[in-house]
Design an enzyme around this catalytic site. Structure first.
Site, PDB file in Angstrom:
ATOM      1  N   SER A 139       0.914  -1.206   0.004  1.00 52.65           N
ATOM      2  CA  SER A 139       0.102   0.030  -0.005  1.00 52.65           C
ATOM      3  C   SER A 139       0.925   0.960   0.067  1.00 52.65           C
ATOM      4  O   SER A 139       2.053   1.118   0.445  1.00 52.65           O
ATOM      5  CB  SER A 139      -0.771  -0.011   1.393  1.00 52.65           C
ATOM      6  OG  SER A 139      -1.344   1.353   1.384  1.00 52.65           O
ATOM      7  N   TYR A 152      -1.259  -1.295  10.523  1.00 52.93           N
ATOM      8  CA  TYR A 152      -1.548  -1.505   8.918  1.00 52.93           C
ATOM      9  C   TYR A 152      -0.286  -0.980   7.950  1.00 52.93           C
ATOM     10  O   TYR A 152       0.160  -1.494   7.229  1.00 52.93           O
ATOM     11  CB  TYR A 152      -2.766  -0.489   8.559  1.00 52.93           C
ATOM     12  CG  TYR A 152      -3.136  -0.829   7.163  1.00 52.93           C
ATOM     13  CD1 TYR A 152      -3.782  -1.990   6.718  1.00 52.93           C
ATOM     14  CD2 TYR A 152      -2.962   0.111   6.401  1.00 52.93           C
ATOM     15  CE1 TYR A 152      -3.969  -2.165   5.562  1.00 52.93           C
ATOM     16  CE2 TYR A 152      -3.316  -0.138   4.914  1.00 52.93           C
ATOM     17  CZ  TYR A 152      -3.852  -1.150   4.175  1.00 52.93           C
ATOM     18  OH  TYR A 152      -3.927  -1.359   3.193  1.00 52.93           O
TER      19      TYR A 152
HETATM   20  N1  LIG Z   1      -8.711  -0.092  -0.800  1.00 54.88           N
HETATM   21  C1  LIG Z   1      -7.703   0.312  -0.573  1.00 54.88           C
HETATM   22  O1  LIG Z   1      -7.746   1.628  -0.749  1.00 54.88           O
HETATM   23  C2  LIG Z   1      -6.343  -0.250  -0.493  1.00 54.88           C
HETATM   24  C3  LIG Z   1      -5.221   0.596  -0.685  1.00 54.88           C
HETATM   25  C4  LIG Z   1      -3.962  -0.203  -0.676  1.00 54.88           C
HETATM   26  C5  LIG Z   1      -3.808  -1.577  -0.498  1.00 54.88           C
HETATM   27  N2  LIG Z   1      -4.912  -2.467  -0.034  1.00 54.88           N
HETATM   28  C6  LIG Z   1      -4.735  -3.768   0.057  1.00 54.88           C
HETATM   29  O2  LIG Z   1      -5.881  -4.348  -0.915  1.00 54.88           O
HETATM   30  C7  LIG Z   1      -5.933  -5.530  -0.282  1.00 54.88           C
HETATM   31  C8  LIG Z   1      -7.324  -5.848  -0.691  1.00 54.88           C
HETATM   32  O3  LIG Z   1      -8.247  -5.113   0.239  1.00 54.88           O
HETATM   33  P1  LIG Z   1      -9.513  -4.515  -0.528  1.00 54.88           P
HETATM   34  O4  LIG Z   1      -9.479  -3.065  -0.244  1.00 54.88           O
HETATM   35  O5  LIG Z   1     -10.050  -5.098  -1.632  1.00 54.88           O
HETATM   36  O6  LIG Z   1     -10.376  -4.979   0.627  1.00 54.88           O
HETATM   37  P2  LIG Z   1     -11.519  -5.807   1.035  1.00 54.88           P
HETATM   38  O7  LIG Z   1     -12.655  -5.473  -0.095  1.00 54.88           O
HETATM   39  O8  LIG Z   1     -11.850  -5.714   2.330  1.00 54.88           O
HETATM   40  O9  LIG Z   1     -10.954  -7.132   0.693  1.00 54.88           O
HETATM   41  C9  LIG Z   1     -10.066  -7.867   1.542  1.00 54.88           C
HETATM   42  C10 LIG Z   1     -10.086  -9.407   1.124  1.00 54.88           C
HETATM   43  O10 LIG Z   1      -9.198 -10.092   1.843  1.00 54.88           O
HETATM   44  C11 LIG Z   1      -9.740 -11.186   2.268  1.00 54.88           C
HETATM   45  N3  LIG Z   1      -9.129 -11.775   3.488  1.00 54.88           N
HETATM   46  C12 LIG Z   1      -8.946 -10.795   4.675  1.00 54.88           C
HETATM   47  N4  LIG Z   1      -8.651 -11.628   5.524  1.00 54.88           N
HETATM   48  C13 LIG Z   1      -8.517 -12.766   4.984  1.00 54.88           C
HETATM   49  C14 LIG Z   1      -8.022 -14.227   5.891  1.00 54.88           C
HETATM   50  N5  LIG Z   1      -7.556 -14.347   6.956  1.00 54.88           N
HETATM   51  N6  LIG Z   1      -7.938 -15.411   4.627  1.00 54.88           N
HETATM   52  C15 LIG Z   1      -8.265 -15.044   3.476  1.00 54.88           C
HETATM   53  N7  LIG Z   1      -8.700 -13.938   2.924  1.00 54.88           N
HETATM   54  C16 LIG Z   1      -8.718 -13.041   3.778  1.00 54.88           C
HETATM   55  C17 LIG Z   1     -11.315 -10.980   2.255  1.00 54.88           C
HETATM   56  O11 LIG Z   1     -11.945 -12.147   2.233  1.00 54.88           O
HETATM   57  P3  LIG Z   1     -12.972 -12.545   2.942  1.00 54.88           P
HETATM   58  O12 LIG Z   1     -13.956 -11.350   3.180  1.00 54.88           O
HETATM   59  O13 LIG Z   1     -13.810 -13.683   2.175  1.00 54.88           O
HETATM   60  O14 LIG Z   1     -12.535 -13.240   4.114  1.00 54.88           O
HETATM   61  C18 LIG Z   1     -11.349 -10.196   1.092  1.00 54.88           C
HETATM   62  O15 LIG Z   1     -11.475 -10.977  -0.216  1.00 54.88           O
HETATM   63  C19 LIG Z   1      -5.581  -5.694   1.131  1.00 54.88           C
HETATM   64  O16 LIG Z   1      -4.205  -6.216   1.211  1.00 54.88           O
HETATM   65  C20 LIG Z   1      -5.445  -4.097   1.336  1.00 54.88           C
HETATM   66  O17 LIG Z   1      -4.422  -3.847   2.444  1.00 54.88           O
HETATM   67  C21 LIG Z   1      -6.394  -1.473  -0.172  1.00 54.88           C
END
Ligand SMILES: NC(=O)c1ccc[n+]([C@@H]2O[C@H](COP(=O)([O-])OP(=O)(O)OC[C@H]3O[C@@H](n4cnc5c(N)ncnc54)[C@H](OP(=O)(O)O)[C@@H]3O)[C@@H](O)[C@H]2O)c1
Length: 253
Positions: A139, A152
């Site tokens: 991130s 985080y």
């Molecule tokens: N959104 C942003 O602005 C942003 C920015 C920078 C980086 N990121 C990174 O991008 C990645 C995806 O985030 P997102 O924004 O798409 O969030 P999200 O919609 O909350 O998705 C998170 C995903 O991670 C999975 N997950 C969480 N804990 C898990 C576990 N213990 N085992 C297996 N799967 C797990 C969830 O699956 P389930 O719900 O099915 O458990 C879900 O598919 C993350 O690493 C986040 O830190 C996001």
């Protein structure tokens, strides 16, 4: 440019992971999708099949090291994986004060151990084939500690630095490693934020940028550039200048 045909994605059941699954889905592509929510995974698998991909969707918790290793090695035996994206991750809300110990430990566990649990099982096979691509979801928060989200940012900084070093170690063996550093992306994770998020981007657009970066084996896929520049600068400047600014920012719910 690399073309990927056998792709594994963790955290494919929501947000950026779903958008990545959908953008890679197409005829001749095999997708191996993981997440915990069976229902959401099934719906996403169906959407990807409609785009012509062959899809295996498996409910697997990235914290379950043995289960993840079995899942990945079995998938690789069936169809050698040429791209593995360690995307699953969690953030925490603080509102006021700082993260609780439980929140911090959970964030470190999922965001770091979850990534290691995903990458190590595929390395022996990729090393033997002398090919493959690994995408590590960090991130822009990895550039600097932000009050309100210490664990985080620290977990993402660990992934970023680990990935940069791993890239150098694995390059002579023909394996590419890309560290993915998005800014604010519109997903469930940012849905809880009740503060302005500059240059907030739809997950589909983010997935397109990540795809291009992985195909080009870019070391760092950091975007959008405006947020990337500010985050990088905040990390480069003295805490004497940055701390007073950051302490005024609103915190995550
Ligand atoms: N959104 C942003 O602005 C942003 C920015 C920078 C980086 N990121 C990174 O991008 C990645 C995806 O985030 P997102 O924004 O798409 O969030 P999200 O919609 O909350 O998705 C998170 C995903 O991670 C999975 N997950 C969480 N804990 C898990 C576990 N213990 N085992 C297996 N799967 C797990 C969830 O699956 P389930 O719900 O099915 O458990 C879900 O598919 C993350 O690493 C986040 O830190 C996001």
């Amino acid at each position: 440019m690399k073309r990927f045909e056998s792709i594994l994605i963790t955290g494919a059941s929501s947000g950026i992971g779903t958008a990545l699954a959908e953008i890679f889905a197409g005829r001749g592509v095999r997708l191996v999708l993981g997440g915990r929510s069976t229902e959401r995974l099934a719906a996403i698998a169906q959407a990807c099949r409609q785009r012509g991909a062959e899809v295996e969707a498996t409910a697997v918790d990235v914290l379950d090291r043995a289960a993840v290793a079995e899942w990945i090695t079995a998938a690789d035996r069936r169809h050698p994986l040429d791209l593995v994206i360690a995307n699953a991750g969690v953030s925490g809300g603080t509102l006021k004060g700082t993260e609780t110990e439980d929140q911090a430990r959970r964030i470190f566990a999922v965001n770091i151990d979850g990534v290691l649990n995903t990458v190590y099982p595929i390395l022996p096979a990729m090393l033997e084939r002398k090919s493959g691509q690994i995408g590590l979801m960090a991130s822009l928060a990895a550039y600097r500690g932000f009050p309100g989200a210490p664990a985080y940012g620290a977990s993402k900084a660990a992934v970023r630095v680990w990935g940069e070093a791993l890239r150098g170690d694995l390059a002579p063996s023909g394996i590419g490693v890309s560290v993915i550093m998005p800014g604010f992306i519109k997903t469930a994770m940012t849905g809880a934020n009740n503060f302005p998020m500059p240059f907030l981007m739809p997950a589909e657009r983010a997935a397109a940028i990540v795809r291009r970066g992985l195909e080009a084996n870019r070391a760092r896929i950091a975007f959008p550039w405006q947020t990337a520049f500010v985050a990088w600068l905040l990390g480069a400047l003295s805490p004497r200048i940055v701390d007073p600014l950051l302490m005024r920012l609103p915190k995550k719910d």
